[in-house]
Design a protein around this motif. Structure first.
Motif, PDB file in Angstrom:
ATOM      1  N   VAL A 189      19.623 -21.568  50.602  1.00  0.00           N
ATOM      2  CA  VAL A 189      19.234 -20.011  50.513  1.00  0.00           C
ATOM      3  C   VAL A 189      20.115 -19.198  49.792  1.00  0.00           C
ATOM      4  O   VAL A 189      19.407 -18.536  48.942  1.00  0.00           O
ATOM      5  N   SER A 190      21.256 -19.547  49.570  1.00  0.00           N
ATOM      6  CA  SER A 190      21.840 -18.801  48.569  1.00  0.00           C
ATOM      7  C   SER A 190      21.550 -18.846  47.107  1.00  0.00           C
ATOM      8  O   SER A 190      21.412 -17.904  46.298  1.00  0.00           O
ATOM      9  N   GLY A 191      21.250 -20.036  46.698  1.00  0.00           N
ATOM     10  CA  GLY A 191      20.578 -20.451  45.513  1.00  0.00           C
ATOM     11  C   GLY A 191      19.430 -19.848  45.268  1.00  0.00           C
ATOM     12  O   GLY A 191      19.007 -19.358  44.185  1.00  0.00           O
ATOM     13  N   THR A 192      18.391 -19.952  46.341  1.00  0.00           N
ATOM     14  CA  THR A 192      17.046 -19.206  46.307  1.00  0.00           C
ATOM     15  C   THR A 192      17.211 -17.872  45.946  1.00  0.00           C
ATOM     16  O   THR A 192      16.329 -17.287  45.298  1.00  0.00           O
ATOM     17  N   GLU A 193      18.284 -17.044  46.688  1.00  0.00           N
ATOM     18  CA  GLU A 193      18.302 -15.633  46.583  1.00  0.00           C
ATOM     19  C   GLU A 193      18.870 -15.296  45.191  1.00  0.00           C
ATOM     20  O   GLU A 193      18.268 -14.301  44.872  1.00  0.00           O
ATOM     21  N   LEU A 194      19.927 -15.882  44.657  1.00  0.00           N
ATOM     22  CA  LEU A 194      20.021 -15.884  43.358  1.00  0.00           C
ATOM     23  C   LEU A 194      18.823 -15.883  42.399  1.00  0.00           C
ATOM     24  O   LEU A 194      18.784 -15.078  41.421  1.00  0.00           O
ATOM     25  N   ARG A 195      18.245 -16.938  42.464  1.00  0.00           N
ATOM     26  CA  ARG A 195      16.916 -17.308  41.457  1.00  0.00           C
ATOM     27  C   ARG A 195      16.027 -16.009  41.856  1.00  0.00           C
ATOM     28  O   ARG A 195      15.456 -15.408  40.835  1.00  0.00           O
ATOM     29  N   VAL A 196      15.582 -15.411  42.974  1.00  0.00           N
ATOM     30  CA  VAL A 196      14.810 -14.319  43.342  1.00  0.00           C
ATOM     31  C   VAL A 196      15.215 -13.333  42.723  1.00  0.00           C
ATOM     32  O   VAL A 196      14.663 -12.369  41.990  1.00  0.00           O
ATOM     33  N   SER A 197      16.761 -12.909  42.619  1.00  0.00           N
ATOM     34  CA  SER A 197      17.339 -11.874  42.152  1.00  0.00           C
ATOM     35  C   SER A 197      17.095 -11.797  40.524  1.00  0.00           C
ATOM     36  O   SER A 197      16.828 -10.559  40.009  1.00  0.00           O
ATOM     37  N   CYS A 198      17.439 -12.985  40.009  1.00  0.00           N
ATOM     38  CA  CYS A 198      17.044 -13.098  38.483  1.00  0.00           C
ATOM     39  C   CYS A 198      15.773 -12.542  38.325  1.00  0.00           C
ATOM     40  O   CYS A 198      15.349 -12.100  37.112  1.00  0.00           O
ATOM     41  N   ILE A 199      14.597 -13.178  38.832  1.00  0.00           N
ATOM     42  CA  ILE A 199      13.314 -12.944  38.603  1.00  0.00           C
ATOM     43  C   ILE A 199      13.334 -11.597  38.710  1.00  0.00           C
ATOM     44  O   ILE A 199      12.418 -10.754  38.043  1.00  0.00           O
ATOM     45  N   GLU A 200      13.641 -10.839  39.866  1.00  0.00           N
ATOM     46  CA  GLU A 200      13.382  -9.381  40.009  1.00  0.00           C
ATOM     47  C   GLU A 200      14.077  -8.709  38.824  1.00  0.00           C
ATOM     48  O   GLU A 200      13.265  -7.532  38.381  1.00  0.00           O
ATOM     49  N   GLN A 201      15.389  -9.186  38.419  1.00  0.00           N
ATOM     50  CA  GLN A 201      15.838  -8.361  37.169  1.00  0.00           C
ATOM     51  C   GLN A 201      14.818  -8.397  36.133  1.00  0.00           C
ATOM     52  O   GLN A 201      14.895  -7.570  35.155  1.00  0.00           O
ATOM     53  N   ARG A 202      14.343  -9.719  35.593  1.00  0.00           N
ATOM     54  CA  ARG A 202      13.521  -9.725  34.267  1.00  0.00           C
ATOM     55  C   ARG A 202      12.321  -9.007  34.631  1.00  0.00           C
ATOM     56  O   ARG A 202      11.848  -8.448  33.474  1.00  0.00           O
ATOM     57  N   LEU A 203      11.629  -8.981  35.952  1.00  0.00           N
ATOM     58  CA  LEU A 203      10.572  -7.932  36.162  1.00  0.00           C
ATOM     59  C   LEU A 203      10.792  -6.286  35.739  1.00  0.00           C
ATOM     60  O   LEU A 203      10.215  -5.737  35.055  1.00  0.00           O
ATOM     61  N   ARG A 204      12.241  -5.821  36.234  1.00  0.00           N
ATOM     62  CA  ARG A 204      12.694  -4.767  35.835  1.00  0.00           C
ATOM     63  C   ARG A 204      12.805  -4.338  34.565  1.00  0.00           C
ATOM     64  O   ARG A 204      12.399  -3.482  33.954  1.00  0.00           O
ATOM     65  N   THR A 205      13.247  -5.415  33.700  1.00  0.00           N
ATOM     66  CA  THR A 205      13.423  -5.266  32.375  1.00  0.00           C
ATOM     67  C   THR A 205      12.130  -5.049  31.522  1.00  0.00           C
ATOM     68  O   THR A 205      11.962  -4.322  30.827  1.00  0.00           O
ATOM     69  N   CYS A 206      11.151  -5.997  32.235  1.00  0.00           N
ATOM     70  CA  CYS A 206       9.730  -5.940  31.422  1.00  0.00           C
ATOM     71  C   CYS A 206       9.172  -4.627  31.663  1.00  0.00           C
ATOM     72  O   CYS A 206       8.624  -4.133  30.701  1.00  0.00           O
ATOM     73  N   GLN A 207       9.220  -4.080  32.978  1.00  0.00           N
ATOM     74  CA  GLN A 207       8.885  -2.887  33.352  1.00  0.00           C
ATOM     75  C   GLN A 207       9.098  -1.632  32.463  1.00  0.00           C
ATOM     76  O   GLN A 207       8.556  -0.911  32.090  1.00  0.00           O
ATOM     77  N   GLU A 208      10.456  -1.864  32.409  1.00  0.00           N
ATOM     78  CA  GLU A 208      11.125  -0.720  31.414  1.00  0.00           C
ATOM     79  C   GLU A 208      10.781  -0.901  30.029  1.00  0.00           C
ATOM     80  O   GLU A 208      10.443   0.264  29.448  1.00  0.00           O
ATOM     81  N   TYR A 209      10.669  -2.034  29.601  1.00  0.00           N
ATOM     82  CA  TYR A 209      10.224  -2.162  28.033  1.00  0.00           C
ATOM     83  C   TYR A 209       8.855  -1.569  28.015  1.00  0.00           C
ATOM     84  O   TYR A 209       8.507  -0.871  26.859  1.00  0.00           O
ATOM     85  N   MET A 210       7.897  -2.230  28.965  1.00  0.00           N
ATOM     86  CA  MET A 210       6.671  -1.397  28.789  1.00  0.00           C
ATOM     87  C   MET A 210       6.509  -0.086  28.893  1.00  0.00           C
ATOM     88  O   MET A 210       5.792   0.461  28.433  1.00  0.00           O
ATOM     89  N   ASP A 211       7.541   0.486  30.057  1.00  0.00           N
ATOM     90  CA  ASP A 211       7.469   1.954  30.028  1.00  0.00           C
ATOM     91  C   ASP A 211       7.843   2.628  28.839  1.00  0.00           C
ATOM     92  O   ASP A 211       7.123   3.688  28.286  1.00  0.00           O
ATOM     93  N   ARG A 212       8.752   2.294  27.862  1.00  0.00           N
ATOM     94  CA  ARG A 212       9.178   2.622  26.741  1.00  0.00           C
ATOM     95  C   ARG A 212       8.422   2.488  25.607  1.00  0.00           C
ATOM     96  O   ARG A 212       8.020   3.364  24.818  1.00  0.00           O
ATOM     97  N   GLU A 213       7.569   1.450  25.693  1.00  0.00           N
ATOM     98  CA  GLU A 213       6.573   1.154  24.618  1.00  0.00           C
ATOM     99  C   GLU A 213       5.098   1.798  24.869  1.00  0.00           C
ATOM    100  O   GLU A 213       4.447   1.674  24.056  1.00  0.00           O
ATOM    101  N   GLY A 214       5.071   2.464  25.992  1.00  0.00           N
ATOM    102  CA  GLY A 214       3.782   2.948  26.175  1.00  0.00           C
ATOM    103  C   GLY A 214       2.652   1.741  26.557  1.00  0.00           C
ATOM    104  O   GLY A 214       1.410   2.012  26.299  1.00  0.00           O
ATOM    105  N   LEU A 215       2.801   0.809  26.934  1.00  0.00           N
ATOM    106  CA  LEU A 215       1.987  -0.281  27.371  1.00  0.00           C
ATOM    107  C   LEU A 215       1.364  -0.428  28.629  1.00  0.00           C
ATOM    108  O   LEU A 215       0.255  -1.167  28.871  1.00  0.00           O
ATOM    109  N   SER A 216       2.018   0.471  29.579  1.00  0.00           N
ATOM    110  CA  SER A 216       1.398   0.372  30.921  1.00  0.00           C
ATOM    111  C   SER A 216       0.498   1.531  31.114  1.00  0.00           C
ATOM    112  O   SER A 216       0.164   2.395  30.320  1.00  0.00           O
TER     113      SER A 216
END
Length: 111
Positions: free
Chosen positions: A84-111
Motif C-alpha cells: 500500500v505504501s508503494g502504491t501511495e507513492l506511485r499515485v503521489s508521483c502521478i499526481e505531481q506529474r499531472l499538476r506539472t503538466c497542468q501548470e505547463y499547459m496553463d502557462r502556455e495557454g494550451l487549455s
C-alpha cells in the motif's frame, strides 16, 4: 472450517480452527481418562500430577501455536502495508506529474 493461509512463500503452514478443536478433544479425553483413573487408582497423587503435566504441556502448545499464528499474520500485514505504501507513492508521483503538466499547459495557454 475457517482456514487462514499466508500468501507469502515464508508462510507455508496452514492454520485452522480444526487444530484447536482437536486439542480440545484431546484435553477432554485426558480429563475423562484421569477422572476414571483417579477414582479407581490408589496412587491418586501420581494421576493428579500426570494430568497437571499434560494440561500444562497442552496449554504451552496452544499458546505457542497462537504465537505462531500471530507472527504469520503480522508478517502478512507488514507485507500488505509495504504494498500500500508503494502504491501511495506511485499515485503521489502521478499526481505531481499531472499538476506539472497542468501548470505547463496553463502557462502556455494550451487549455
Amino acid at each position: 472450517m475457517t482456514r487462514y493461509r499466508c500468501s507469502r512463500a515464508s508462510c507455508s503452514q496452514t492454520v485452522s480452527r480444526e487444530d484447536l478443536k482437536n486439542l480440545r478433544m484431546q484435553l477432554y479425553s485426558a480429563a475423562e481418562y484421569s477422572e476414571l483413573s483417579y477414582s479407581n487408582d490408589d496412587q491418586k497423587q501420581i494421576v493428579v500430577e500426570t494430568l497437571r503435566d499434560y494440561a500444562v504441556k497442552a496449554l504451552v502448545n496452544t499458546v505457542d501455536h497462537l504465537g505462531s499464528i500471530t507472527y504469520k499474520v503480522n508478517d502478512l500485514l507488514d507485507a500488505k502495508v509495504d504494498v500500500v505504501s508503494g502504491t501511495e507513492l506511485r499515485v503521489s508521483c502521478i499526481e505531481q506529474r499531472l499538476r506539472t503538466c497542468q501548470e505547463y499547459m496553463d502557462r502556455e495557454g494550451l487549455s
